[in-house]
Design an enzyme around this catalytic site. Sequence first.
Site, PDB file in Angstrom:
ATOM      1  N   GLU A  23       1.084 -44.011 -83.813  1.00 51.41           N
ATOM      2  CA  GLU A  23       0.177 -44.564 -84.336  1.00 51.41           C
ATOM      3  C   GLU A  23      -0.756 -44.406 -85.849  1.00 51.41           C
ATOM      4  OE1 GLU A  23      -3.219 -46.269 -82.221  1.00 51.41           O
ATOM      5  OE2 GLU A  23      -2.359 -47.482 -80.822  1.00 51.41           O
ATOM      6  N   GLU A  74       1.800 -50.220 -76.187  1.00 55.79           N
ATOM      7  CA  GLU A  74       0.317 -50.877 -75.569  1.00 55.79           C
ATOM      8  C   GLU A  74      -0.162 -52.067 -75.384  1.00 55.79           C
ATOM      9  OE1 GLU A  74      -2.807 -47.732 -77.370  1.00 55.79           O
ATOM     10  OE2 GLU A  74      -1.441 -45.697 -77.162  1.00 55.79           O
TER      11      GLU A  74
HETATM   12  O1  IFM Z   1      -7.424 -45.482 -76.507  1.00 57.71           O
HETATM   13  C1  IFM Z   1      -6.758 -46.428 -77.694  1.00 57.71           C
HETATM   14  C2  IFM Z   1      -5.120 -45.140 -77.794  1.00 57.71           C
HETATM   15  O2  IFM Z   1      -5.686 -43.702 -77.650  1.00 57.71           O
HETATM   16  C3  IFM Z   1      -4.377 -45.412 -78.817  1.00 57.71           C
HETATM   17  N1  IFM Z   1      -4.654 -46.373 -79.014  1.00 57.71           N
HETATM   18  C4  IFM Z   1      -5.439 -47.987 -78.762  1.00 57.71           C
HETATM   19  C5  IFM Z   1      -6.197 -47.838 -77.341  1.00 57.71           C
HETATM   20  C6  IFM Z   1      -7.603 -48.494 -77.514  1.00 57.71           C
HETATM   21  O3  IFM Z   1      -8.720 -47.815 -78.216  1.00 57.71           O
END
Ligand code: IFM
Length: 450
Positions: free
Chosen positions: A166, A355
Amino acid sequence: MTATTFPAGFVWGAATAAYQIEGAIHEGGRGESIWDRFSHTPGKTRDGATGDVACDHYHRWEEDFGLLTAMGVDAYRFSIAWPRVLPDGRGQVNQAGLDFYSRQVDALLERGITPFATLYHWDLPVALEDAGGWPARATAEAFAEYAGVVAQALGDRVKHWITINEPWCVSMLSYEGGEHAPGRRSWPDALAASHHALLAHGLAEPEIRRYSPGAQVGITLNFTASVPASDSPADRDAARAFDGYFNRWFLDPVYGRGYPSDMVAAYLGAGYLPEGLSFVQPGDMDIIAAPTDFLGVNYYTREVMAAGAGPGEWQPVRLDVPRTEMGWEIYPEGLYTLLLRLYSAYDVPRLYITENGVSYLDGPGADGRIHDVRRIDYLRQHLAACQRAIAAGVPLAGYFQWSLMDNFEWGHGYAQRFGAVYVDYETQRRTPKDSFFWYRDVIARNGLDG
Ligand code: IFM
């Protein structure tokens, strides 16, 4: 593949990140990270929470791997803490740190679980922040060295690598928004940081390939669907600008398009690039655009955008719709359209959802179980979106649920719970939620129910 099953070989996984679960910040020779410093600064995290202990995964990882086995996952996405491996960011290697991850990799493989290693999930060694942090080019170069060190140690067994997690958070949220470590508030810093995070990815790739022959290497971007509040040209421009800021600024360079010209113009116009794109050196954009094997997609929600005060500015509109504990709208359609867009407009050869998941605070009921039906609903809807995308031809190869267990949710501390497993932070007892068993069954049948 039927309407509810996934293709053979689809990779089912769960994900975590080092600082969010490990704890043991002073053990095993680990150096200090920007998140140690930030979380220990009063007022930066909810209730002053820190990752000092988190889920104590550093000591309990074998128990946690038992959960992975019980879940039946094919793969586990975890991150490596840079300051465990190189306590000062570069130079002296801490063998104990490498050994910690090496043992985990062996244990995963023994369990038949494929490791997906993320090299950077936000825990920059403070020594590098003190030397300029991500706005400094040297941090990208240091990252490539670090990637080489880790790949040399683990690359014989780890064959799936994610360079940076990210980059929008690494840069915008951390150097302009001030919400994440190191908490700076400067557009020029954030934009330089964004370039160096992408450059770090590009510089690390050959290092990983050198020491991990045959590996799949990719980067994980987080996407927020950007939808105009109305059909008016002004709202559509606003949605496009937000998409440029959040999504295209990172996606376009990785896929060889350079920085989007509309956003460069907007940032120049706003005075956010006082020295233009001076941080881009000859050859950088080719390094960033070197072919990857996959794109990691993190997706949670959408934003609805109306025109802001000036041209190219946006104003989020808060619709009266059901929201998660994070306040995020549930919008699975956005995942479907995103996957189609990545495939058709960017020709991405392979995708993993690295994710997707949701925070709800459900805890143990009178029967001791955690009936997190809303999480099951969220996951079901998003997996159905994945399935539709696959049916439409999108080369989606896997899905990692965020997160294996409740953990330190950055500025929100422990006040958010994304886990399939409930963590009682007083006792460190782990209790699988109903969604854990639901996901286990999805994995076992390689498909949704009904
Ligand atoms: O917990 C975070 C993760 O570290 C990175 N992506 C989003 C998740 C939820 O906010």
